[in-house]
Motif scaffolding. Sequence first.
Motif, short mmCIF file in Angstrom:
data_model
loop_
_atom_site.label_atom_id
_atom_site.label_comp_id
_atom_site.label_asym_id
_atom_site.label_seq_id
_atom_site.Cartn_x
_atom_site.Cartn_y
_atom_site.Cartn_z
N GLU A 55 0.84 -1.21 0.00
CA GLU A 55 0.00 0.00 0.00
C GLU A 55 0.87 1.26 0.00
O GLU A 55 0.60 2.22 -0.72
CB GLU A 55 -0.91 -0.02 1.23
CG GLU A 55 -1.94 1.10 1.21
CD GLU A 55 -2.89 0.98 2.40
OE1 GLU A 55 -2.91 1.94 3.19
OE2 GLU A 55 -3.55 -0.05 2.52
N ARG A 56 1.91 1.27 0.82
CA ARG A 56 2.84 2.39 0.87
C ARG A 56 3.52 2.60 -0.49
O ARG A 56 3.65 3.73 -0.96
CB ARG A 56 3.88 2.14 1.96
CG ARG A 56 4.29 3.39 2.67
CD ARG A 56 5.27 3.14 3.82
NE ARG A 56 4.60 2.51 4.95
CZ ARG A 56 5.02 1.43 5.59
NH1 ARG A 56 6.15 0.84 5.23
NH2 ARG A 56 4.35 0.93 6.59
N ALA A 57 3.94 1.52 -1.12
CA ALA A 57 4.60 1.61 -2.43
C ALA A 57 3.63 2.17 -3.48
O ALA A 57 4.00 3.00 -4.31
CB ALA A 57 5.13 0.25 -2.86
N GLU A 58 2.37 1.71 -3.45
CA GLU A 58 1.37 2.22 -4.40
C GLU A 58 1.10 3.71 -4.15
O GLU A 58 0.96 4.48 -5.10
CB GLU A 58 0.08 1.41 -4.28
CG GLU A 58 0.18 0.02 -4.84
CD GLU A 58 -1.07 -0.82 -4.59
OE1 GLU A 58 -1.99 -0.34 -3.85
OE2 GLU A 58 -1.15 -1.94 -5.10
N ALA A 59 1.02 4.11 -2.88
CA ALA A 59 0.79 5.52 -2.54
C ALA A 59 1.96 6.38 -3.00
O ALA A 59 1.76 7.48 -3.54
CB ALA A 59 0.56 5.68 -1.04
N GLU A 60 3.18 5.87 -2.81
CA GLU A 60 4.36 6.62 -3.25
C GLU A 60 4.38 6.73 -4.77
O GLU A 60 4.73 7.78 -5.32
CB GLU A 60 5.64 5.97 -2.73
CG GLU A 60 5.85 6.17 -1.25
CD GLU A 60 7.07 5.41 -0.72
OE1 GLU A 60 7.76 4.74 -1.52
OE2 GLU A 60 7.31 5.48 0.49
N ALA A 93 1.73 6.67 -6.76
CA ALA A 93 0.67 7.62 -7.13
C ALA A 93 1.12 9.04 -6.84
O ALA A 93 0.88 9.96 -7.64
CB ALA A 93 -0.61 7.29 -6.37
N SER A 94 1.78 9.25 -5.72
CA SER A 94 2.27 10.58 -5.37
C SER A 94 3.34 11.05 -6.37
O SER A 94 3.34 12.20 -6.79
CB SER A 94 2.85 10.56 -3.95
OG SER A 94 3.39 11.81 -3.62
N SER A 124 4.82 14.46 -10.78
CA SER A 124 5.35 14.57 -12.15
C SER A 124 4.39 15.34 -13.04
O SER A 124 4.79 16.22 -13.80
CB SER A 124 5.60 13.17 -12.71
OG SER A 124 5.98 13.26 -14.06
N ARG A 125 3.10 15.03 -12.92
CA ARG A 125 2.09 15.76 -13.71
C ARG A 125 2.02 17.23 -13.31
O ARG A 125 1.90 18.11 -14.15
CB ARG A 125 0.72 15.10 -13.53
CG ARG A 125 0.58 13.80 -14.25
CD ARG A 125 -0.82 13.26 -14.10
NE ARG A 125 -0.88 11.88 -14.53
CZ ARG A 125 -1.68 10.98 -14.02
NH1 ARG A 125 -2.51 11.30 -13.04
NH2 ARG A 125 -1.69 9.74 -14.47
N ASP A 126 2.09 17.47 -11.98
CA ASP A 126 2.06 18.85 -11.51
C ASP A 126 3.26 19.64 -12.05
O ASP A 126 3.12 20.79 -12.46
CB ASP A 126 2.07 18.90 -9.98
CG ASP A 126 0.75 18.45 -9.37
OD1 ASP A 126 -0.24 18.31 -10.13
OD2 ASP A 126 0.71 18.23 -8.13
#
Length: 161
Positions: A22-27, A29-30, A35-37
């Motif tokens: 879950e932590r890896a997926e959140a990182e 996504a972040s 990157s998009r920002d």
Amino acid sequence: MIALFAVVGSYWLVYQHGRSVERAEAEAASATRDSRDRLAEVLGERGARQEEQRRAAAHEEVRAHANEQRTIAEGAAAGADAVGQRLRDEAGKLAAAVGCPGTDTAAIARGQAATRAAMVLSDLLARADARAGELASAYDRARIAGLACEASYNALVKPAG
């Protein structure tokens, strides 16, 4: 008892694995969001820079055109001043030439009165012509400045395209 520890231990390991996934997926996504920002920020800066350059170029073009118009107006005013000066010179010559030579004192008096009137009219013409030149020059400068201001404003509010 060992079986209980083994079951609790396996649940604990599964729980920890789930948290790390879950932590890896959140990182991830972040990182994707960041990157998009950053990409949006770079594109926004580029667009703002291009708009600023467009506006600066448009303003410089307006300034150059206004200077050209001002030069043309000053040349026309100089030409008009030269023509006005010739007119004033001719009026002065005419006023000086008005007179009535002769021996008749009444004619001489009338000639002197006509000369004074011609001189007054010549002076009035000279003053009126000088003032008209000043007003025309001021009008030209104000008109050119107003048109330049309007063009500069229109260049600022015109959407890029």
